[in-house]
Write a protein that holds these residues in place. Structure first.
Motif, PDB file in Angstrom:
ATOM      1  N   ALA A   1       8.227   6.445  51.842  1.00 19.95           N
ATOM      2  CA  ALA A   1       7.950   7.806  52.468  1.00 19.95           C
ATOM      3  C   ALA A   1       7.052   8.542  51.570  1.00 19.95           C
ATOM      4  O   ALA A   1       5.867   9.145  51.719  1.00 19.95           O
ATOM      5  N   ALA A   2       7.178   8.261  50.122  1.00 17.18           N
ATOM      6  CA  ALA A   2       6.490   9.046  49.099  1.00 17.18           C
ATOM      7  C   ALA A   2       5.157   8.263  48.886  1.00 17.18           C
ATOM      8  O   ALA A   2       4.192   9.123  48.854  1.00 17.18           O
ATOM      9  N   ILE A   3       5.149   7.135  49.108  1.00 20.80           N
ATOM     10  CA  ILE A   3       3.884   6.488  48.929  1.00 20.80           C
ATOM     11  C   ILE A   3       3.105   6.616  50.096  1.00 20.80           C
ATOM     12  O   ILE A   3       1.811   7.075  49.921  1.00 20.80           O
ATOM     13  N   ALA A   4       3.579   6.631  51.451  1.00 21.02           N
ATOM     14  CA  ALA A   4       2.940   6.964  52.560  1.00 21.02           C
ATOM     15  C   ALA A   4       2.298   8.468  52.398  1.00 21.02           C
ATOM     16  O   ALA A   4       1.108   8.613  52.823  1.00 21.02           O
ATOM     17  N   ALA A   5       2.957   9.269  51.995  1.00 14.35           N
ATOM     18  CA  ALA A   5       2.595  10.751  51.967  1.00 14.35           C
ATOM     19  C   ALA A   5       1.553  10.774  50.941  1.00 14.35           C
ATOM     20  O   ALA A   5       0.517  11.726  51.004  1.00 14.35           O
ATOM     21  N   ALA A   6       1.461  10.314  49.686  1.00 17.94           N
ATOM     22  CA  ALA A   6       0.594  10.288  48.778  1.00 17.94           C
ATOM     23  C   ALA A   6      -0.567   9.611  49.056  1.00 17.94           C
ATOM     24  O   ALA A   6      -1.580  10.082  48.588  1.00 17.94           O
ATOM     25  N   GLU A   7      -0.437   8.815  50.057  1.00 18.61           N
ATOM     26  CA  GLU A   7      -1.725   8.033  50.623  1.00 18.61           C
ATOM     27  C   GLU A   7      -2.324   8.611  51.973  1.00 18.61           C
ATOM     28  O   GLU A   7      -3.432   8.163  52.458  1.00 18.61           O
ATOM     29  N   GLY A   8      -1.489   9.534  52.547  1.00 23.61           N
ATOM     30  CA  GLY A   8      -2.046  10.244  53.648  1.00 23.61           C
ATOM     31  C   GLY A   8      -1.808   9.388  54.935  1.00 23.61           C
ATOM     32  O   GLY A   8      -2.653   9.435  55.787  1.00 23.61           O
ATOM     33  N   LYS A   9      -0.682   8.336  54.901  1.00 22.42           N
ATOM     34  CA  LYS A   9      -0.613   7.427  56.007  1.00 22.42           C
ATOM     35  C   LYS A   9       0.561   7.608  56.621  1.00 22.42           C
ATOM     36  O   LYS A   9       1.589   8.060  56.124  1.00 22.42           O
ATOM     37  N   ASP A  10       0.671   6.736  57.697  1.00 22.61           N
ATOM     38  CA  ASP A  10       1.969   6.707  58.456  1.00 22.61           C
ATOM     39  C   ASP A  10       2.942   5.710  57.526  1.00 22.61           C
ATOM     40  O   ASP A  10       2.543   4.871  57.095  1.00 22.61           O
ATOM     41  N   GLN A  11       3.928   6.401  57.806  1.00 18.69           N
ATOM     42  CA  GLN A  11       5.086   5.436  57.028  1.00 18.69           C
ATOM     43  C   GLN A  11       5.001   3.942  57.136  1.00 18.69           C
ATOM     44  O   GLN A  11       5.414   3.086  56.594  1.00 18.69           O
ATOM     45  N   PHE A  12       5.182   3.647  58.656  1.00 19.98           N
ATOM     46  CA  PHE A  12       5.179   2.217  59.025  1.00 19.98           C
ATOM     47  C   PHE A  12       4.164   1.421  58.659  1.00 19.98           C
ATOM     48  O   PHE A  12       4.204   0.240  58.241  1.00 19.98           O
ATOM     49  N   GLU A  13       2.701   2.154  58.798  1.00 19.32           N
ATOM     50  CA  GLU A  13       1.746   1.393  58.496  1.00 19.32           C
ATOM     51  C   GLU A  13       1.557   1.136  56.986  1.00 19.32           C
ATOM     52  O   GLU A  13       1.354  -0.007  56.510  1.00 19.32           O
ATOM     53  N   THR A  14       2.200   2.149  56.191  1.00 22.27           N
ATOM     54  CA  THR A  14       2.333   1.803  54.801  1.00 22.27           C
ATOM     55  C   THR A  14       3.328   0.814  54.270  1.00 22.27           C
ATOM     56  O   THR A  14       2.780  -0.274  53.540  1.00 22.27           O
ATOM     57  N   ALA A  15       4.235   0.658  55.214  1.00 25.35           N
ATOM     58  CA  ALA A  15       5.341  -0.439  54.756  1.00 25.35           C
ATOM     59  C   ALA A  15       4.664  -1.712  55.136  1.00 25.35           C
ATOM     60  O   ALA A  15       4.876  -2.628  54.307  1.00 25.35           O
ATOM     61  N   PHE A  16       4.079  -1.759  56.086  1.00 23.25           N
ATOM     62  CA  PHE A  16       3.445  -3.121  56.618  1.00 23.25           C
ATOM     63  C   PHE A  16       2.339  -3.288  55.405  1.00 23.25           C
ATOM     64  O   PHE A  16       2.179  -4.580  55.212  1.00 23.25           O
ATOM     65  N   ASP A  17       1.275  -2.461  55.191  1.00 29.13           N
ATOM     66  CA  ASP A  17       0.481  -2.685  54.023  1.00 29.13           C
ATOM     67  C   ASP A  17       1.063  -3.267  52.824  1.00 29.13           C
ATOM     68  O   ASP A  17       0.460  -4.045  52.395  1.00 29.13           O
ATOM     69  N   LEU A  18       2.367  -2.721  52.407  1.00 33.91           N
ATOM     70  CA  LEU A  18       2.815  -3.144  51.302  1.00 33.91           C
ATOM     71  C   LEU A  18       3.361  -4.613  51.494  1.00 33.91           C
ATOM     72  O   LEU A  18       3.084  -5.491  50.313  1.00 33.91           O
ATOM     73  N   LEU A  19       3.987  -4.978  52.506  1.00 33.19           N
ATOM     74  CA  LEU A  19       4.426  -6.449  52.730  1.00 33.19           C
ATOM     75  C   LEU A  19       3.363  -7.391  52.741  1.00 33.19           C
ATOM     76  O   LEU A  19       3.468  -8.353  52.002  1.00 33.19           O
ATOM     77  N   GLU A  20       2.044  -6.726  53.301  1.00 28.61           N
ATOM     78  CA  GLU A  20       1.090  -7.918  53.341  1.00 28.61           C
ATOM     79  C   GLU A  20       0.348  -8.031  51.902  1.00 28.61           C
ATOM     80  O   GLU A  20       0.024  -9.041  51.639  1.00 28.61           O
ATOM     81  N   ALA A  21       0.369  -6.920  51.234  1.00 29.36           N
ATOM     82  CA  ALA A  21      -0.202  -7.160  49.926  1.00 29.36           C
ATOM     83  C   ALA A  21       0.527  -7.854  48.813  1.00 29.36           C
ATOM     84  O   ALA A  21      -0.036  -8.543  48.096  1.00 29.36           O
ATOM     85  N   ASP A  22       1.897  -7.938  48.964  1.00 28.43           N
ATOM     86  CA  ASP A  22       2.596  -8.756  48.224  1.00 28.43           C
ATOM     87  C   ASP A  22       3.060 -10.116  48.657  1.00 28.43           C
ATOM     88  O   ASP A  22       4.110 -10.773  48.396  1.00 28.43           O
ATOM     89  N   LYS A  23       2.394 -10.317  49.867  1.00 29.61           N
ATOM     90  CA  LYS A  23       2.690 -11.425  50.776  1.00 29.61           C
ATOM     91  C   LYS A  23       4.070 -11.873  51.179  1.00 29.61           C
ATOM     92  O   LYS A  23       4.842 -12.807  51.010  1.00 29.61           O
ATOM     93  N   GLY A  24       4.730 -10.518  51.451  1.00 27.99           N
ATOM     94  CA  GLY A  24       6.095 -10.707  52.035  1.00 27.99           C
ATOM     95  C   GLY A  24       7.263 -10.829  50.990  1.00 27.99           C
ATOM     96  O   GLY A  24       8.426 -10.957  51.415  1.00 27.99           O
ATOM     97  N   ARG A  25       6.839 -10.576  49.691  1.00 29.51           N
ATOM     98  CA  ARG A  25       8.010 -10.800  48.643  1.00 29.51           C
ATOM     99  C   ARG A  25       8.618  -9.613  48.429  1.00 29.51           C
ATOM    100  O   ARG A  25       9.583  -9.404  47.468  1.00 29.51           O
ATOM    101  N   SER A  26       8.277  -8.407  49.190  1.00 32.00           N
ATOM    102  CA  SER A  26       9.034  -7.011  48.919  1.00 32.00           C
ATOM    103  C   SER A  26      10.406  -7.320  49.334  1.00 32.00           C
ATOM    104  O   SER A  26      10.944  -7.983  50.264  1.00 32.00           O
ATOM    105  N   MET A  27      11.269  -6.495  48.700  1.00 28.55           N
ATOM    106  CA  MET A  27      12.794  -6.268  48.949  1.00 28.55           C
ATOM    107  C   MET A  27      13.049  -5.000  49.304  1.00 28.55           C
ATOM    108  O   MET A  27      12.445  -3.906  48.678  1.00 28.55           O
ATOM    109  N   MET A  28      13.855  -4.660  50.295  1.00 27.61           N
ATOM    110  CA  MET A  28      14.263  -3.428  50.835  1.00 27.61           C
ATOM    111  C   MET A  28      15.831  -3.436  50.651  1.00 27.61           C
ATOM    112  O   MET A  28      16.461  -4.308  50.989  1.00 27.61           O
ATOM    113  N   VAL A  29      16.386  -2.298  50.457  1.00 27.61           N
ATOM    114  CA  VAL A  29      17.762  -1.846  50.374  1.00 27.61           C
ATOM    115  C   VAL A  29      17.869  -0.645  51.261  1.00 27.61           C
ATOM    116  O   VAL A  29      17.205   0.124  51.253  1.00 27.61           O
ATOM    117  N   VAL A  30      18.726  -1.019  52.317  1.00 30.60           N
ATOM    118  CA  VAL A  30      18.976   0.093  53.448  1.00 30.60           C
ATOM    119  C   VAL A  30      20.412   0.538  53.196  1.00 30.60           C
ATOM    120  O   VAL A  30      21.199  -0.396  53.233  1.00 30.60           O
TER     121      VAL A  30
END
Length: 170
Positions: A1-30
């Motif tokens: 949410a913080a990254i999306a807000a800083a970039e003025g983008k949608d949270q879900f789009e930001t999450a997908f952009d991050l996944l694409e940028a690191d070729k799916g190596r992201s890890m998430m803790v829910v």
């Protein structure tokens, strides 16, 4: 949410952009499980204990602390400290019961002809130490680990790198 807000983008789009940028190596803790619910499920006689953490290939890898602490948390805080169920029940839920469910007839018991995957631990000191900040801190109270009868861990160190293998359902 913080990254999306800083970039003025949608949270879900930001999450997908991050996944694409690191070729799916992201890890998430829910955070969505309640400890009381987990304890209630663990008490069920046919529930098994395991971790869904994937791809932990070394202590330099970041991940969820349960990758290093699932079993020690059950054996220490939940069994020894809280008395959720007996130590014998915990060991069965971590070994023989899942092996049986998966049809792995050479695993999960100490008997002739078994693979001899064994963890030697002190029930009085075993406990999880991994945290979200330091997720690869080893559990306390684990003295030795044998994989297929070979010592893989002793005295706080891996002894033979590369022991173990992916097990497939028969």
């Amino acid at each position: 949410a913080a990254i999306a807000a800083a970039e003025g983008k949608d949270q879900f789009e930001t999450a997908f952009d991050l996944l694409e940028a690191d070729k799916g190596r992201s890890m998430m803790v829910v955070f969505l499980m309640d400890e009381q619910d987990v304890s209630a499920v663990l008490k069920y006689p046919w529930s098994v204990i395991g971790s869904d953490q994937l791809l932990v290939t070394g202590r330099e890898q970041r991940g969820h602390p349960r990758a290093y602490g699932t079993y020690a948390k059950v054996l220490g805080p939940l069994v020894r400290d809280d008395g959720l169920f007996s130590l014998e029940t915990a060991v069965r839920k971590m070994s023989g019961l899942p092996a049986s469910i998966l049809g792995m007839t050479d695993r999960g018991r100490i008997a002739p002809g078994q693979a001899a995957d064994i963890v030697l631990f002190d029930p009085q000191t075993v406990g999880d130490k991994a945290t979200y900040i330091e997720p690869t801190v080893l559990a306390s109270g684990v003295e030795m680990v044998l994989i297929a009868g070979m010592i893989a861990y002793a005295s706080g160190e891996a002894t033979v790198p590369g022991l173990g293998k992916v097990l497939r359902r028969p």
